[in-house]
Design a protein around this motif. Structure first.
Motif, PDB file in Angstrom:
ATOM      1  N   PHE A 230       0.934  -1.265   0.249  1.00  0.00           N
ATOM      2  CA  PHE A 230      -0.115   0.114   0.056  1.00  0.00           C
ATOM      3  C   PHE A 230       0.905   1.294  -0.078  1.00  0.00           C
ATOM      4  O   PHE A 230       1.959   1.237   0.874  1.00  0.00           O
ATOM      5  N   THR A 231       0.356   2.170  -0.604  1.00  0.00           N
ATOM      6  CA  THR A 231       0.971   3.605  -0.601  1.00  0.00           C
ATOM      7  C   THR A 231       0.141   4.809  -0.656  1.00  0.00           C
ATOM      8  O   THR A 231      -1.047   4.695  -1.168  1.00  0.00           O
ATOM      9  N   VAL A 232       0.099   5.467   0.567  1.00  0.00           N
ATOM     10  CA  VAL A 232      -0.747   6.712   0.979  1.00  0.00           C
ATOM     11  C   VAL A 232      -0.207   7.610   0.162  1.00  0.00           C
ATOM     12  O   VAL A 232       0.811   8.403   0.540  1.00  0.00           O
ATOM     13  N   LEU A 233      -0.861   8.386  -0.927  1.00  0.00           N
ATOM     14  CA  LEU A 233      -0.626   9.356  -1.794  1.00  0.00           C
ATOM     15  C   LEU A 233      -0.829  10.761  -0.831  1.00  0.00           C
ATOM     16  O   LEU A 233      -0.263  11.866  -1.319  1.00  0.00           O
ATOM     17  N   GLY A 234      -1.984  10.806  -0.370  1.00  0.00           N
ATOM     18  CA  GLY A 234      -2.458  12.005   0.456  1.00  0.00           C
ATOM     19  C   GLY A 234      -3.570  11.818   1.137  1.00  0.00           C
ATOM     20  O   GLY A 234      -4.096  10.665   1.429  1.00  0.00           O
ATOM     21  N   GLU A 235      -4.051  12.916   1.888  1.00  0.00           N
ATOM     22  CA  GLU A 235      -5.226  13.110   2.474  1.00  0.00           C
ATOM     23  C   GLU A 235      -6.361  14.146   2.355  1.00  0.00           C
ATOM     24  O   GLU A 235      -5.533  15.266   1.604  1.00  0.00           O
ATOM     25  N   ALA A 236      -7.447  14.009   2.881  1.00  0.00           N
ATOM     26  CA  ALA A 236      -8.407  15.365   2.720  1.00  0.00           C
ATOM     27  C   ALA A 236      -9.377  15.266   3.914  1.00  0.00           C
ATOM     28  O   ALA A 236      -9.590  14.150   4.507  1.00  0.00           O
ATOM     29  N   ALA A 237      -9.727  16.369   4.237  1.00  0.00           N
ATOM     30  CA  ALA A 237     -10.492  16.382   5.294  1.00  0.00           C
ATOM     31  C   ALA A 237     -12.079  16.908   5.252  1.00  0.00           C
ATOM     32  O   ALA A 237     -12.992  16.761   6.021  1.00  0.00           O
TER      33      ALA A 237
ATOM     34  N   LEU B  78      -3.995  13.496  -7.651  1.00  0.00           N
ATOM     35  CA  LEU B  78      -3.185  12.367  -7.242  1.00  0.00           C
ATOM     36  C   LEU B  78      -3.389  11.038  -7.835  1.00  0.00           C
ATOM     37  O   LEU B  78      -2.573   9.998  -8.079  1.00  0.00           O
ATOM     38  N   ASP B  79      -4.921  10.862  -8.435  1.00  0.00           N
ATOM     39  CA  ASP B  79      -5.200   9.682  -9.298  1.00  0.00           C
ATOM     40  C   ASP B  79      -4.917   8.374  -8.618  1.00  0.00           C
ATOM     41  O   ASP B  79      -4.255   7.663  -8.922  1.00  0.00           O
ATOM     42  N   PRO B  80      -5.606   8.369  -7.305  1.00  0.00           N
ATOM     43  CA  PRO B  80      -5.133   6.899  -6.243  1.00  0.00           C
ATOM     44  C   PRO B  80      -6.085   5.955  -7.022  1.00  0.00           C
ATOM     45  O   PRO B  80      -7.017   5.839  -7.761  1.00  0.00           O
ATOM     46  N   ASP B  81      -5.662   4.608  -6.522  1.00  0.00           N
ATOM     47  CA  ASP B  81      -6.425   3.336  -6.915  1.00  0.00           C
ATOM     48  C   ASP B  81      -7.683   3.501  -6.021  1.00  0.00           C
ATOM     49  O   ASP B  81      -8.556   3.066  -6.647  1.00  0.00           O
ATOM     50  N   VAL B  82      -7.701   3.784  -4.897  1.00  0.00           N
ATOM     51  CA  VAL B  82      -8.660   3.703  -4.107  1.00  0.00           C
ATOM     52  C   VAL B  82      -8.780   4.883  -3.274  1.00  0.00           C
ATOM     53  O   VAL B  82      -7.641   5.316  -2.598  1.00  0.00           O
ATOM     54  N   VAL B  83     -10.257   5.395  -2.961  1.00  0.00           N
ATOM     55  CA  VAL B  83     -10.173   6.437  -1.908  1.00  0.00           C
ATOM     56  C   VAL B  83     -11.025   5.923  -0.690  1.00  0.00           C
ATOM     57  O   VAL B  83     -12.175   5.179  -0.883  1.00  0.00           O
ATOM     58  N   LEU B  84     -10.404   6.175   0.340  1.00  0.00           N
ATOM     59  CA  LEU B  84     -11.282   5.721   1.588  1.00  0.00           C
ATOM     60  C   LEU B  84     -11.685   6.898   2.115  1.00  0.00           C
ATOM     61  O   LEU B  84     -11.409   7.901   2.277  1.00  0.00           O
ATOM     62  N   MET B  85     -13.400   6.647   2.115  1.00  0.00           N
ATOM     63  CA  MET B  85     -14.181   7.913   2.162  1.00  0.00           C
ATOM     64  C   MET B  85     -14.853   7.833   3.338  1.00  0.00           C
ATOM     65  O   MET B  85     -15.709   6.995   3.615  1.00  0.00           O
ATOM     66  N   ASP B  86     -14.772   8.728   4.368  1.00  0.00           N
ATOM     67  CA  ASP B  86     -15.965   9.059   5.454  1.00  0.00           C
ATOM     68  C   ASP B  86     -17.163   9.555   4.826  1.00  0.00           C
ATOM     69  O   ASP B  86     -16.982  10.168   3.792  1.00  0.00           O
ATOM     70  N   LEU B  87     -18.259   9.642   5.630  1.00  0.00           N
ATOM     71  CA  LEU B  87     -19.321  10.180   4.997  1.00  0.00           C
ATOM     72  C   LEU B  87     -19.758  11.629   5.641  1.00  0.00           C
ATOM     73  O   LEU B  87     -20.056  12.813   4.881  1.00  0.00           O
ATOM     74  N   ARG B  88     -19.825  11.732   6.767  1.00  0.00           N
ATOM     75  CA  ARG B  88     -20.321  13.054   7.383  1.00  0.00           C
ATOM     76  C   ARG B  88     -19.255  13.748   7.890  1.00  0.00           C
ATOM     77  O   ARG B  88     -18.305  13.595   8.902  1.00  0.00           O
ATOM     78  N   MET B  89     -19.159  14.797   7.195  1.00  0.00           N
ATOM     79  CA  MET B  89     -17.680  15.708   7.132  1.00  0.00           C
ATOM     80  C   MET B  89     -18.374  17.240   6.918  1.00  0.00           C
ATOM     81  O   MET B  89     -18.774  17.474   6.072  1.00  0.00           O
ATOM     82  N   PRO B  90     -17.992  18.118   7.945  1.00  0.00           N
ATOM     83  CA  PRO B  90     -18.120  19.622   7.716  1.00  0.00           C
ATOM     84  C   PRO B  90     -17.420  19.969   6.401  1.00  0.00           C
ATOM     85  O   PRO B  90     -16.318  19.760   6.203  1.00  0.00           O
ATOM     86  N   GLY B  91     -18.047  20.969   5.619  1.00  0.00           N
ATOM     87  CA  GLY B  91     -17.405  21.328   4.409  1.00  0.00           C
ATOM     88  C   GLY B  91     -17.606  20.498   3.301  1.00  0.00           C
ATOM     89  O   GLY B  91     -16.935  20.984   2.203  1.00  0.00           O
TER      90      GLY B  91
END
Length: 218
Positions: free
Chosen positions: A36-43, A55-68
């Motif tokens: 695995f390689t973590v390319l970046g993060e988002a809030a 970044l064109d990642p293979d997979v996005v690990l996505m939370d659902l309830r986020m402000p903004g």
């Protein structure tokens, strides 16, 4: 015996969560595991769409309830843009109001944050391959929900509809299915409409969930 993770290309990830501690924990977890390689993060969801494009990642690990900017809107936008990345929802929420919109928006899978780390690693690998991944609780909810609106008949799927469904289960797009089966995209959509009606569902992920539940795919 060959180590599968060492011989396979590294799976690239974008981690999306509004809690820095969660992002740090996930980054550390994947950094300590081979393959695995973590390319970046988002809030939030807005950042997720921007960084997925950059970044064109293979997979996005996505939370659902986020402000903004929530995860469902981000998934919908990534789907609209035809993003290559598969989206694996990772959240604490498993209610119908969270699960169904995320799947309908185009998420490849849905896991809860209490999933064991090995289950999470396996889910990410499966998502990267385009396979639908649902935690048992979510799968049960989804099957119940898609059965509720109408009672599908017992009409069996045709051989061609089964071929289309098998490709859908692998995460293949309509365009790719058309190319694979030497038919037009319009014909693919027609087959999907028919098999949705036969299964009593309204979208691709629900069709796959019901098909596995009934043993059509296995």
């Amino acid at each position: 015996m060959t180590d599968e993770t060492s011989s396979s290309p590294s799976i690239s990830l974008l981690i999306v969560d509004d809690h820095p501690v969660v992002r740090d924990g996930l980054r550390g977890m994947f950094a300590s595991a081979p393959g695995f390689t973590v390319l970046g993060e988002a809030a939030n969801g807005v950042q997720a769409v921007e960084r997925a494009a950059a970044l064109d990642p293979d997979v996005v690990l996505m939370d659902l309830r986020m402000p903004g900017g929530g995860g469902v809107d981000a998934i919908r936008e990534l789907t609209r843009r035809g993003a290559r990345a598969r989206v694996l929802v990772l959240t604490t929420y498993d209610t119908d109001s969270d699960t169904l919109p995320a799947i309908e928006a185009g998420a490849t899978g849905y896991l809860l944050k209490d999933a064991p780390r090995e289950e999470l690693f396996t889910a990410v690998r499966a998502a990267a391959e385009g396979r639908t991944v649902l935690s048992p609780a979510v799968a049960s909810r989804l099957v119940s929900a898609v059965r509720a609106p109408r009672s599908p008949g017992n009409e069996p799927l045709s051989a061609r509809e089964r071929e289309v469904l098998a490709l859908v289960a692998k995460g293949t797009s309509n365009k790719e299915i058309a190319r694979e089966l030497f038919i037009s995209e319009a014909t693919v959509k027609t087959h999907l409409t028919h098999l949705y009606a036969k299964l009593g569902v309204n979208d691709r992920a629900a069709a796959v969930a019901v098909a596995y539940d009934r043993g059509i795919l296995g």
